[in-house]
Write a protein that holds these residues in place. Structure first.
Motif, mmCIF file in Angstrom:
data_model
loop_
_atom_site.group_PDB
_atom_site.id
_atom_site.type_symbol
_atom_site.label_atom_id
_atom_site.label_comp_id
_atom_site.label_asym_id
_atom_site.label_seq_id
_atom_site.Cartn_x
_atom_site.Cartn_y
_atom_site.Cartn_z
ATOM 1 N N GLY A 1 -6.688 -2.551 -12.413
ATOM 2 C CA GLY A 1 -5.323 -2.347 -12.892
ATOM 3 C C GLY A 1 -4.459 -1.442 -12.052
ATOM 4 O O GLY A 1 -3.387 -1.034 -12.498
ATOM 5 N N TRP A 2 -4.869 -1.122 -10.826
ATOM 6 C CA TRP A 2 -4.038 -0.272 -9.968
ATOM 7 C C TRP A 2 -4.175 -0.655 -8.501
ATOM 8 O O TRP A 2 -5.167 -1.230 -8.088
ATOM 9 C CB TRP A 2 -4.350 1.209 -10.154
ATOM 10 C CG TRP A 2 -5.751 1.611 -9.796
ATOM 11 C CD1 TRP A 2 -6.828 1.657 -10.632
ATOM 12 C CD2 TRP A 2 -6.220 2.022 -8.518
ATOM 13 N NE1 TRP A 2 -7.941 2.070 -9.950
ATOM 14 C CE2 TRP A 2 -7.597 2.308 -8.651
ATOM 15 C CE3 TRP A 2 -5.633 2.182 -7.272
ATOM 16 C CZ2 TRP A 2 -8.394 2.735 -7.578
ATOM 17 C CZ3 TRP A 2 -6.417 2.603 -6.203
ATOM 18 C CH2 TRP A 2 -7.770 2.881 -6.368
ATOM 19 N N THR A 3 -3.130 -0.305 -7.732
ATOM 20 C CA THR A 3 -3.105 -0.527 -6.282
ATOM 21 C C THR A 3 -2.464 0.689 -5.617
ATOM 22 O O THR A 3 -1.442 1.186 -6.077
ATOM 23 C CB THR A 3 -2.278 -1.780 -5.930
ATOM 24 O OG1 THR A 3 -2.822 -2.899 -6.623
ATOM 25 C CG2 THR A 3 -2.297 -2.050 -4.434
ATOM 26 N N LEU A 4 -3.094 1.146 -4.540
ATOM 27 C CA LEU A 4 -2.573 2.257 -3.755
ATOM 28 C C LEU A 4 -2.317 1.760 -2.340
ATOM 29 O O LEU A 4 -3.229 1.270 -1.672
ATOM 30 C CB LEU A 4 -3.586 3.416 -3.732
ATOM 31 C CG LEU A 4 -3.281 4.587 -2.810
ATOM 32 C CD1 LEU A 4 -1.978 5.273 -3.196
ATOM 33 C CD2 LEU A 4 -4.432 5.576 -2.832
ATOM 34 N N GLU A 5 -1.071 1.861 -1.905
ATOM 35 C CA GLU A 5 -0.686 1.484 -0.550
ATOM 36 C C GLU A 5 -0.459 2.776 0.224
ATOM 37 O O GLU A 5 0.558 3.448 0.033
ATOM 38 C CB GLU A 5 0.567 0.622 -0.574
ATOM 39 C CG GLU A 5 0.379 -0.664 -1.353
ATOM 40 C CD GLU A 5 1.681 -1.398 -1.576
ATOM 41 O OE1 GLU A 5 2.385 -1.678 -0.573
ATOM 42 O OE2 GLU A 5 1.990 -1.677 -2.747
ATOM 43 N N LEU A 6 -1.422 3.127 1.083
ATOM 44 C CA LEU A 6 -1.368 4.393 1.815
ATOM 45 C C LEU A 6 -0.518 4.285 3.069
ATOM 46 O O LEU A 6 -0.565 3.285 3.781
ATOM 47 C CB LEU A 6 -2.777 4.818 2.227
ATOM 48 C CG LEU A 6 -3.707 5.261 1.113
ATOM 49 C CD1 LEU A 6 -5.125 5.410 1.657
ATOM 50 C CD2 LEU A 6 -3.230 6.564 0.522
ATOM 51 N N LYS A 7 0.243 5.326 3.331
ATOM 52 C CA LYS A 7 0.976 5.414 4.594
ATOM 53 C C LYS A 7 0.029 5.956 5.660
ATOM 54 O O LYS A 7 -1.000 6.568 5.350
ATOM 55 C CB LYS A 7 2.197 6.316 4.443
ATOM 56 C CG LYS A 7 3.266 5.690 3.585
ATOM 57 C CD LYS A 7 4.550 6.452 3.654
ATOM 58 C CE LYS A 7 5.615 5.770 2.811
ATOM 59 N NZ LYS A 7 6.833 6.574 2.757
ATOM 60 N N HIS A 8 0.376 5.743 6.913
ATOM 61 C CA HIS A 8 -0.436 6.242 8.019
ATOM 62 C C HIS A 8 -0.574 7.756 7.931
ATOM 63 O O HIS A 8 0.369 8.449 7.577
ATOM 64 C CB HIS A 8 0.168 5.835 9.369
ATOM 65 C CG HIS A 8 0.028 4.383 9.636
ATOM 66 N ND1 HIS A 8 -1.151 3.805 10.034
ATOM 67 C CD2 HIS A 8 0.920 3.376 9.520
ATOM 68 C CE1 HIS A 8 -0.993 2.507 10.172
ATOM 69 N NE2 HIS A 8 0.265 2.215 9.863
#
Length: 89
Positions: free
Chosen positions: A64-71
Motif C-alpha cells: 500500500g505504499w511507494t517511495l520514489e527516492l531522489k538521488h
C-alpha cells in the motif's frame, strides 16, 4: 516538507501520533505515497509503514505504499531493530 491528506479521515492514537489512511509526503528526499494507512509521529519526524517488499532503481514499495527516492538518498535496514531508515548518502 509538503503533506497532502484528507483531514476528514485521520485517527489520532493517544501519544503515538495519527493514523492517515491516505497521505502523500514530498520533501528533499523524494515522494512517499501511502494508500493503505500509516502512523505519523506526533512531531512529524517519523512515519510507520509496512516493510519494503520491492526495490527497483530509486523506487521502493511495500503493502500500500511507494517511495520514489531522489538521488543522494537511500533506505537501510537497522539490523538491531529490524526497522528501515531513510538517510542521505
Amino acid at each position: 516538507m509538503n503533506v497532502s491528506f484528507d483531514p476528514r479521515n485521520i485517527m489520532p492514537v493517544e501519544d503515538l501520533g495519527t493514523v492517515y489512511p491516505n497521505i502523500r509526503i514530498t520533501d528533499l528526499w523524494g515522494i512517499l505515497t501511502i494508500e493503505n494507512g500509516a502512523l505519523m509521529s506526533p512531531n512529524w519526524d517519523k512515519i510507520s509503514i509496512s516493510n519494503p517488499v520491492k526495490t527497483e532503481n530509486r523506487k521502493v514499495s511495500g503493502d500500500g505504499w511507494t517511495l520514489e527516492l531522489k538521488h543522494g538518498y537511500t533506505i537501510t535496514k537497522d539490523e538491531g531493530s529490524g526497522n528501515y531508515k531513510l538517510s542521505k548518502n
